[in-house]
Design a protein around this motif. Structure first.
Motif, PDB file in Angstrom:
ATOM      1  N   LEU A  27       0.832  -1.202   0.000  1.00  0.00           N
ATOM      2  CA  LEU A  27       0.000   0.000   0.000  1.00  0.00           C
ATOM      3  C   LEU A  27       0.866   1.251   0.000  1.00  0.00           C
ATOM      4  N   GLN A  28       1.940   1.206   0.771  1.00  0.00           N
ATOM      5  CA  GLN A  28       2.851   2.347   0.833  1.00  0.00           C
ATOM      6  C   GLN A  28       3.485   2.606  -0.531  1.00  0.00           C
ATOM      7  N   TRP A  29       3.894   1.539  -1.192  1.00  0.00           N
ATOM      8  CA  TRP A  29       4.501   1.669  -2.519  1.00  0.00           C
ATOM      9  C   TRP A  29       3.484   2.205  -3.522  1.00  0.00           C
ATOM     10  N   GLN A  30       2.252   1.673  -3.499  1.00  0.00           N
ATOM     11  CA  GLN A  30       1.201   2.143  -4.397  1.00  0.00           C
ATOM     12  C   GLN A  30       0.900   3.618  -4.155  1.00  0.00           C
ATOM     13  N   THR A  31       0.828   4.014  -2.893  1.00  0.00           N
ATOM     14  CA  THR A  31       0.541   5.411  -2.563  1.00  0.00           C
ATOM     15  C   THR A  31       1.659   6.327  -3.035  1.00  0.00           C
ATOM     16  N   THR A  32       2.899   5.874  -2.907  1.00  0.00           N
ATOM     17  CA  THR A  32       4.034   6.675  -3.374  1.00  0.00           C
ATOM     18  C   THR A  32       3.941   6.922  -4.876  1.00  0.00           C
ATOM     19  N   LEU A  33       3.597   5.877  -5.633  1.00  0.00           N
ATOM     20  CA  LEU A  33       3.450   6.025  -7.078  1.00  0.00           C
ATOM     21  C   LEU A  33       2.311   6.983  -7.415  1.00  0.00           C
ATOM     22  N   MET A  34       1.194   6.854  -6.715  1.00  0.00           N
ATOM     23  CA  MET A  34       0.045   7.718  -6.986  1.00  0.00           C
ATOM     24  C   MET A  34       0.319   9.157  -6.567  1.00  0.00           C
ATOM     25  N   ASP A  35       1.079   9.342  -5.489  1.00  0.00           N
ATOM     26  CA  ASP A  35       1.476  10.698  -5.082  1.00  0.00           C
ATOM     27  C   ASP A  35       2.245  11.380  -6.207  1.00  0.00           C
ATOM     28  N   ARG A  36       3.151  10.634  -6.807  1.00  0.00           N
ATOM     29  CA  ARG A  36       3.955  11.197  -7.892  1.00  0.00           C
ATOM     30  C   ARG A  36       3.102  11.424  -9.136  1.00  0.00           C
ATOM     31  N   PHE A  37       2.181  10.508  -9.387  1.00  0.00           N
ATOM     32  CA  PHE A  37       1.302  10.644 -10.553  1.00  0.00           C
ATOM     33  C   PHE A  37       0.450  11.907 -10.456  1.00  0.00           C
ATOM     34  N   PRO A  66       0.054  10.541   7.344  1.00  0.00           N
ATOM     35  CA  PRO A  66      -0.565   9.226   7.131  1.00  0.00           C
ATOM     36  C   PRO A  66      -0.749   8.963   5.643  1.00  0.00           C
ATOM     37  N   LEU A  67      -0.788   7.677   5.270  1.00  0.00           N
ATOM     38  CA  LEU A  67      -0.924   7.331   3.863  1.00  0.00           C
ATOM     39  C   LEU A  67      -2.265   7.810   3.312  1.00  0.00           C
ATOM     40  N   ARG A  68      -2.214   8.432   2.145  1.00  0.00           N
ATOM     41  CA  ARG A  68      -3.433   8.891   1.475  1.00  0.00           C
ATOM     42  C   ARG A  68      -4.110   7.692   0.820  1.00  0.00           C
ATOM     43  N   ASP A  69      -5.416   7.563   1.003  1.00  0.00           N
ATOM     44  CA  ASP A  69      -6.156   6.451   0.406  1.00  0.00           C
ATOM     45  C   ASP A  69      -6.763   6.903  -0.919  1.00  0.00           C
ATOM     46  N   TYR A  70      -6.080   6.591  -2.008  1.00  0.00           N
ATOM     47  CA  TYR A  70      -6.552   7.018  -3.321  1.00  0.00           C
ATOM     48  C   TYR A  70      -7.800   6.261  -3.763  1.00  0.00           C
ATOM     49  N   CYS A  71      -8.091   5.161  -3.129  1.00  0.00           N
ATOM     50  CA  CYS A  71      -9.291   4.405  -3.485  1.00  0.00           C
ATOM     51  C   CYS A  71     -10.566   5.168  -3.124  1.00  0.00           C
ATOM     52  N   GLU A  72     -10.435   6.211  -2.324  1.00  0.00           N
ATOM     53  CA  GLU A  72     -11.587   7.035  -1.965  1.00  0.00           C
ATOM     54  C   GLU A  72     -11.813   8.173  -2.957  1.00  0.00           C
ATOM     55  N   SER A  75     -11.877   9.947  -8.998  1.00  0.00           N
ATOM     56  CA  SER A  75     -11.183   9.701 -10.265  1.00  0.00           C
ATOM     57  C   SER A  75     -10.402   8.392 -10.274  1.00  0.00           C
ATOM     58  N   VAL A  76     -10.490   7.638  -9.181  1.00  0.00           N
ATOM     59  CA  VAL A  76      -9.735   6.390  -9.053  1.00  0.00           C
ATOM     60  C   VAL A  76     -10.682   5.248  -8.710  1.00  0.00           C
ATOM     61  N   SER A  77     -10.476   4.105  -9.361  1.00  0.00           N
ATOM     62  CA  SER A  77     -11.238   2.897  -9.024  1.00  0.00           C
ATOM     63  C   SER A  77     -10.276   1.830  -8.526  1.00  0.00           C
ATOM     64  N   LYS A  82      -6.432  -2.334  -4.618  1.00  0.00           N
ATOM     65  CA  LYS A  82      -5.443  -2.081  -5.668  1.00  0.00           C
ATOM     66  C   LYS A  82      -6.033  -1.154  -6.724  1.00  0.00           C
ATOM     67  N   VAL A  83      -5.273  -0.140  -7.103  1.00  0.00           N
ATOM     68  CA  VAL A  83      -5.733   0.812  -8.111  1.00  0.00           C
ATOM     69  C   VAL A  83      -5.806   0.121  -9.468  1.00  0.00           C
ATOM     70  N   VAL A  84      -6.982   0.199 -10.116  1.00  0.00           N
ATOM     71  CA  VAL A  84      -7.161  -0.452 -11.415  1.00  0.00           C
ATOM     72  C   VAL A  84      -7.603   0.523 -12.507  1.00  0.00           C
ATOM     73  N   ARG A  85      -8.000   1.741 -12.117  1.00  0.00           N
ATOM     74  CA  ARG A  85      -8.471   2.700 -13.122  1.00  0.00           C
ATOM     75  C   ARG A  85      -8.240   4.129 -12.641  1.00  0.00           C
ATOM     76  N   VAL A  86      -7.810   4.990 -13.569  1.00  0.00           N
ATOM     77  CA  VAL A  86      -7.727   6.427 -13.302  1.00  0.00           C
ATOM     78  C   VAL A  86      -8.478   7.145 -14.411  1.00  0.00           C
ATOM     79  N   ASP A  87      -9.195   8.193 -14.031  1.00  0.00           N
ATOM     80  CA  ASP A  87     -10.078   8.864 -14.979  1.00  0.00           C
ATOM     81  C   ASP A  87     -10.069  10.367 -14.711  1.00  0.00           C
ATOM     82  N   ARG A  88      -9.583  11.134 -15.681  1.00  0.00           N
ATOM     83  CA  ARG A  88      -9.568  12.588 -15.577  1.00  0.00           C
ATOM     84  C   ARG A  88      -9.873  13.171 -16.950  1.00  0.00           C
ATOM     85  N   THR A  89     -10.608  14.267 -16.975  1.00  0.00           N
ATOM     86  CA  THR A  89     -10.902  14.965 -18.223  1.00  0.00           C
ATOM     87  C   THR A  89     -10.757  16.462 -18.010  1.00  0.00           C
ATOM     88  N   ASP A  90     -10.023  17.085 -18.922  1.00  0.00           N
ATOM     89  CA  ASP A  90      -9.881  18.540 -18.912  1.00  0.00           C
ATOM     90  C   ASP A  90      -9.312  19.052 -17.592  1.00  0.00           C
TER      91      ASP A  90
END
Length: 241
Positions: A27-37, A66-72, A75-77, A82-90
């Protein structure tokens, strides 16, 4: 660098780590990647002592937060955390470098988001199936021989990509490939045995950015079907050898 980090994480011996701690590390590794994204775009400015100190302070605060929960995020599913989808427009205020996404991401929808960096298909998430990054500023060559093997749909239209384009080793599950309105200038595009369920490879639709001379390759498809697979390319410019 990101790929190297991923390699280090997964090559380490984690058999002795309790399941709870192992899940936390992932989870920490996933959050680090998403933080950078999702990092904010910043204007380039001269580095001063104060700016260096502020970066250090910000890094310390992030490390202790504390670790940010991107699943909440809307724009993230996620599936099972585990993050499986990201969705952003404009959206234009975030870097959103798709090469930084976790390898579990299978669906990317980032249209008209001012993505402005070179595309490296080898660094895309290996689980990727659907990728829509049209209407951005992606540049560099289109590495179609190193796409994720499970890819089904890829839309790279309305970017600033150039050749060479090579269609000899497309993913076998690929169904649609949109390349129209880029900056591809190529006299001959080679293709091989095309994916069995391929619907089309679109070089020309709206806009006259691409300049394609002819297609040459080996295929069991007849010329008429190839004409449908490559809309906008005249049959007289498609050659089977």
């Amino acid at each position: 660098m990101v790929s190297l980090c991923a390699l280090v994480v997964f090559s380490a011996d984690v058999s002795h780590i309790p399941p709870g701690e192992k899940n936390f590390l992932l989870l920490q590794w996933q959050t680090t990647l998403m933080d950078r994204f999702y990092s904010r775009k910043s204007k380039v400015k001269a580095k001063t002592k104060s700016t260096k100190e502020s970066k250090v302070e910000r890094a310390d605060s992030l490390r202790n937060a504390p670790l940010r929960d991107y699943c909440e995020w809307k724009s993230v599913s996620c599936v099972h955390g585990k993050v499986v989808r990201v969705d952003r427009t404009d959206r234009h205020d975030e870097v959103m470098d798709i090469h930084l996404l976790p390898p579990t991401v299978g669906d990317i929808h980032l249209t008209s988001c001012s993505l402005d960096y070179a595309l490296h298909t080898r660094a895309l998430p290996r689980a990727l199936k659907y990728c829509y990054v049209n209407g951005n500023r992606l540049h560099g060559s289109v590495g179609l021989r190193t796409l994720p093997e499970h890819l089904v749909r890829l839309n790279l239209s309305r970017n600033r990509l150039v050749g060479p384009v090579d269609l000899t080793e497309l993913p076998r599950k690929l169904r649609t490939l949109d390349l129209w309105d880029n900056r591809i200038r190529q006299y001959v595009v080679f293709f091989g045995q095309l994916p069995p369920n391929l619907i089309y490879v679109e070089f020309h639709l709206i806009g006259g950015g691409n300049r394609i001379g002819e297609l040459r390759g080996t295929s069991t498809e007849n010329a008429k079907k190839l004409g449908k697979l490559f809309p906008g390319i005249s049959l007289k410019h498609i050659h089977i050898e």
